[in-house]
Design an enzyme around this catalytic site. Structure first.
Site, mmCIF file in Angstrom:
data_model
loop_
_atom_site.group_PDB
_atom_site.id
_atom_site.type_symbol
_atom_site.label_atom_id
_atom_site.label_comp_id
_atom_site.label_asym_id
_atom_site.label_seq_id
_atom_site.Cartn_x
_atom_site.Cartn_y
_atom_site.Cartn_z
ATOM 1 C CD1 TRP A 117 -2.081 -2.073 1.953
ATOM 2 C CD2 TRP A 117 -2.909 -1.224 -0.141
ATOM 3 N NE1 TRP A 117 -3.242 -2.879 1.300
ATOM 4 C CE2 TRP A 117 -3.746 -2.510 0.233
ATOM 5 C CE3 TRP A 117 -3.141 -0.723 -1.150
ATOM 6 C CZ2 TRP A 117 -4.796 -3.030 -0.557
ATOM 7 C CZ3 TRP A 117 -4.225 -0.962 -1.997
ATOM 8 C CH2 TRP A 117 -4.859 -2.159 -1.737
ATOM 9 C CG ASP A 204 -3.154 3.829 4.682
ATOM 10 O OD1 ASP A 204 -4.042 3.643 5.694
ATOM 11 O OD2 ASP A 204 -3.111 3.482 3.600
ATOM 12 C CE LYS A 229 -8.202 -3.179 3.772
ATOM 13 N NZ LYS A 229 -6.862 -2.953 3.790
#
Length: 402
Positions: A117, A204, A229
């Site tokens: 990511w 993040d 998530k």
């Protein structure tokens, strides 16, 4: 009660499993939201009932994470992937307002690349242009081609005056996570950042939001998290943005910064109370119910301790499997995630037997991410609201397979 609905134990990394009590309450809210006679998916997002719920949701996040008054909490759509772009555009606008004389060649953005990511985030920054992308640290340069550890502090080289510094706290696909122990070499090296300035530090937190307190939250410029998530359905993204990063993007554009779409502008979101357009009402509602449930159960201290115990149980089972020669860790010790543990099942056909055995015991979502590049890659996701029963049963499956 979960058994009454024939539910399995869902280890999927996102969309996440949700508490049955929350789903039951949400089902009622779909029919009649807070006595309005309308379902939450039907009611106006500008109604006083929904506005009150949104205010309560925000207040609960602020309380549980100890978010200081210097930071705003915003709600938007697009997931973490949209923030790969939004972060760059907003913080480049901020930088142009601070340094109107500097062009793209004199502007730099720093990225710490520790997994899939953060790699994608850096690639998006390079694609957008407007600044030079400097890789402040890359885990692949210190231990091989794989993203299997957090770089030690000596590997970081931050720029003197970056427009932003980005890192991903927990890499879902690769199973690496920054340690929250400041003495650990796998912790984020805050002490190496430029000093005596408001560093535009971006994190993040999609994969680990609300699983435990955020270290040095006040030192961050932007924290974002896709809700799916960990705390709710897909569709909602939660932002914690420092006030100095909520800037007039149109003024910055007049000075040469790239135009920012209104819906991506942090100022637009802040000025409208996250209601510039119709928000993702249902994901907000369910996520808000999860956060309220967390606060009622003891908040961050309770969930941090619970998640720590769950991680220890899973890693203990993995260690036993390694000693028996049937499992192999994908992440170096000290860099492993609390939230998603990745490993290989060794032996011809062993992964298939493992997954089939787990399925017979009502456990699904164990197979790893398709981007892992390895067919025998299994991911276990430990939800903040999951029970210890799931981890205990998983461990029994591991021992049976030994």
């Amino acid at each position: 009660m979960a058994s009454a609905y024939n539910r399995v134990i869902n280890f999927g990394a996102g969309p996440s499993a949700l508490p049955v009590s929350v789903l039951e309450e949400a089902a009622q809210g779909l029919l009649n939201f807070r006595g309005t006679g309308m379902g939450v998916a039907e009611i106006s997002h500008r109604s006083k009932e929904f506005q009150t719920f949104l205010d309560e949701f925000e207040a609960s996040i602020r309380t549980q994470l100890a978010v200081p008054p210097t930071h705003r909490i915003l709600f938007t759509q697009g997931g973490g992937t949209a923030q790969f772009s939004a972060v760059v555009l907003n913080l480049l606008a901020r930088y142009r307002l601070l340094h109107p004389e500097r062009g793209a060649d004199e502007t730099v953005v720093d990225y710490v690349v520790t997994g899939s990511w953060s790699k994608k985030a850096a690639q998006e920054a390079a694609r957008l242009g407007g600044a030079r992308v400097h890789i402040a640290a890359d885990a692949r340069e210190h231990g091989g081609k794989a993203f299997d550890h957090i770089p030690a502090h000596g590997a970081y080289r931050f720029s003197q005056d970056p427009a932003l510094v980005y890192y991903c706290e927990n890499e879902t696909v690769d199973g690496v996570e920054f340690s929250h122990d400041p003495a650990s070499p796998a912790s984020f090296p805050y002490h190496l950042l430029p000093q005596d300035t408001l560093v535009p530090l971006v994190a993040d937190y999609s994969s680990s939001f609300m699983c435990r307190p955020i270290p040095r939250l006040a030192d961050h410029a932007v924290i974002y998290a896709g809700a799916q998530k960990n705390i709710g359905p897909a569709g909602l993204t939660i932002l914690i943005v420092r006030e100095d990063c909520i800037v007039d993007v149109d003024a910055a554009a007049r000075l040469g910064a790239a135009p920012v779409p209104l819906i991506m502008s942090y100022k637009t979101l802040a000025d409208s109370g996250s209601l510039y357009n119709t928000p993702c009402v249902l994901p907000i509602y369910i996520s808000g119910l999860v956060i309220a449930r967390m606060e009622a159960n003891g908040g961050m201290p309770h969930y941090e301790e619970m998640n720590k115990r769950k991680a220890e149980r899973v890693y203990k089972a993995l260690d036993e499997g390694e000693k028996a020669g049937v499992f192999r860790r994908k992440v170096q010790k000290g860099s492993g995630s609390w939230m998603n543990v990745v490993f290989e099942v060794l032996g011809e056909g062993a992964e298939k037997r493992f997954l089939e055995g787990a399925e017979k015991l009502g456990m699904k979502g164990l197979k790893g991410h398709r981007c892992a590049g390895c067919t025998c890659f299994i991911q276990i996701y430990m939800l903040i609201h999951g029970s210890h029963r799931a981890q205990i049963r998983w461990r029994l499956v591991a021992l049976i397979l030994l």
